[in-house]
Scaffold this active site. Structure first.
Site, PDB file in Angstrom:
ATOM      1  N   CYS A 189       0.924  -1.194  -0.007  1.00 43.46           N
ATOM      2  CA  CYS A 189       0.020   0.047  -0.107  1.00 43.46           C
ATOM      3  C   CYS A 189       1.135   1.089   0.031  1.00 43.46           C
ATOM      4  O   CYS A 189       1.738   1.447   0.664  1.00 43.46           O
ATOM      5  CB  CYS A 189      -0.734  -0.174   1.246  1.00 43.46           C
ATOM      6  N   ASN A 225       1.824  -8.206 -10.978  1.00 45.30           N
ATOM      7  CA  ASN A 225       0.617  -7.259 -10.805  1.00 45.30           C
ATOM      8  C   ASN A 225       0.915  -5.970 -11.586  1.00 45.30           C
ATOM      9  O   ASN A 225       2.442  -5.375 -11.185  1.00 45.30           O
ATOM     10  CB  ASN A 225       0.163  -7.164  -9.447  1.00 45.30           C
TER      11      ASN A 225
END
Length: 379
Positions: free
Chosen positions: A110, A214
């Site tokens: 994050c 990703n």
């Protein structure tokens, strides 16, 4: 485009993930309603939106509600955020001891300032001893129940502080069942392009467990290309499926070497939107469900000829009856727009990563960052 990949099936612990596709946990998005909608199009691993370890330990009611899974959802996958090995261990013990999930993924990617300023998320792998302690404690708590523990992280804090290769090796050594790399730094946030060459480097460094890639998978072709270019064992899809849950059907076809279905017309999109609304109402009740649905409208209608006035009304919809009235005004025969296949969702601008004072002084400091463990939302 069709292709047949000769790679062995992706396994995460005892679970075979076929096709090798994972829905990335996204805060406020990947609740049980959205996951069910995606699962209706194709198989894979669908991860619940992130919860914090502290909130699990304290049995925060909102957090426990977020950990809702469909009756046929297997494996049940949850992403856990934590910065304290002891809290992570206790949260994992609760999850596996009470049978709340079948797979746990840890968030070390994050980039949001409220997380990194306390040493969490993408900032934490820089503290390699603390990172190792968290992974080890979590694996030790999950292993007896046969629950695989995986780790997701970014390339690093910024271009001067790459951490992904060391983080991958540490996670592998400490018993993680797989690692996933978002191929951006925290400083990039969601801007620019993901550097897939870093996924290839991680795949070379981590050899005994699966490596997932990703970043910038917006079409089934993108997923096949990532696997071909990097050698990764599977792909993690985030923003590309916003307003496009049928992407998982396209991915399933692509990985099976079958023709990729054409995008839906506006009438079919409206049907999916209505289904999404029903599932949200079932999960959260009508008021919260309709508020939650509003943020999805621009994604569902991206590129379609809807008109600004009707778009505004969809963005303020307050009931299923009103939604039905608006859907009736759409041109249901409008074809899926070719220009709606690119980036969607948040992009923003790169920026300096906010870190605790002195964070970069000693990467071997195992101390838990002060205050970060008290967060109930990781952004």
């Amino acid at each position: 485009m069709t292709a047949t990949l000769s790679k062995p099936a992706l396994r995460i612990g005892p679970y075979q993930v076929d096709p090798p596709v994972v829905l990335a946990p996204m805060a406020g998005i990947t609740n049980v309603a959205f996951r069910q909608l995606c699962r209706e199009y194709g198989a894979g691993l669908y991860v619940c939106e992130m919860i914090t370890a502290r909130a699990v330990v304290e049995r925060h009611p909102g957090t426990m509600h977020m950990m809702t899974f469909g009756p046929n959802e297997k494996p049940r996958s949850v992403q856990l955020y934590g910065v304290d090995p002891a809290t992570m261990r206790e949260a994992v013990k609760i999850i596996v001891g009470e049978g709340l999930a079948d797979h746990i993924d840890a968030n070390f990617g994050c980039p949001v300032a409220k997380v990194t300023r306390k040493g969490g998320g993408a900032a934490l792998p820089y503290k390699r001893k603390l990172f190792a302690n968290i992974v080890r404690a979590s694996v030790e708590a999950a292993e007896p129940a046969g629950v695989p523990f995986t780790v997701k992280f970014r390339v690093g804090i910024d271009d001067e502080h790459h951490t992904f290769l060391e983080a991958g090796r540490i996670a592998e050594a400490e018993g993680a069942a797989a690692v996933a790399l978002h191929a951006r730094t925290a400083a990039q946030r969601y801007s620019g392009k993901a550097d897939w060459s870093q996924i290839a480097r991680l795949k070379e460094a981590v050899t005994s467990i699966p490596v997932l890639g990703n970043g910038d998978i917006f079409t089934a072709h993108d997923a096949l290309r990532m696997v071909a270019e990097t050698g990764c064992d599977g792909v993690v899809v985030g923003r590309g499926c916003l307003g496009r849950p049928w992407l998982f059907g396209e991915l399933e076809a692509a990985f099976a070497g079958k023709p990729i279905p054409e995008g839906p017309n506006l009438g079919e999109v409206a049907r999916v939107l209505r289904r999404h609304a029903e599932l949200l109402v079932r999960h959260d009740g009508p008021d919260k469900a309709m508020r939650d649905l509003r943020k999805h409208m621009a994604w569902y209608f991206m590129g379609f000829p809807v008109g600004s006035q009707l778009r505004r009304r969809f963005a303020m919809v307050s009931s299923l009856d009103e939604l039905d009235e608006l859907i009736a005004q759409l041109d249901h025969d409008a074809p899926f727009p070719a220009d709606a296949l690119g980036p969607r969702g948040r992009q923003g601008s790169p920026g300096k990563v906010t870190l605790p004072h002195g964070w970069l002084d000693d990467p071997d400091d195992p101390c838990v960052p002060e205050g970060a463990d008290m967060m109930h939302s990781g952004g």
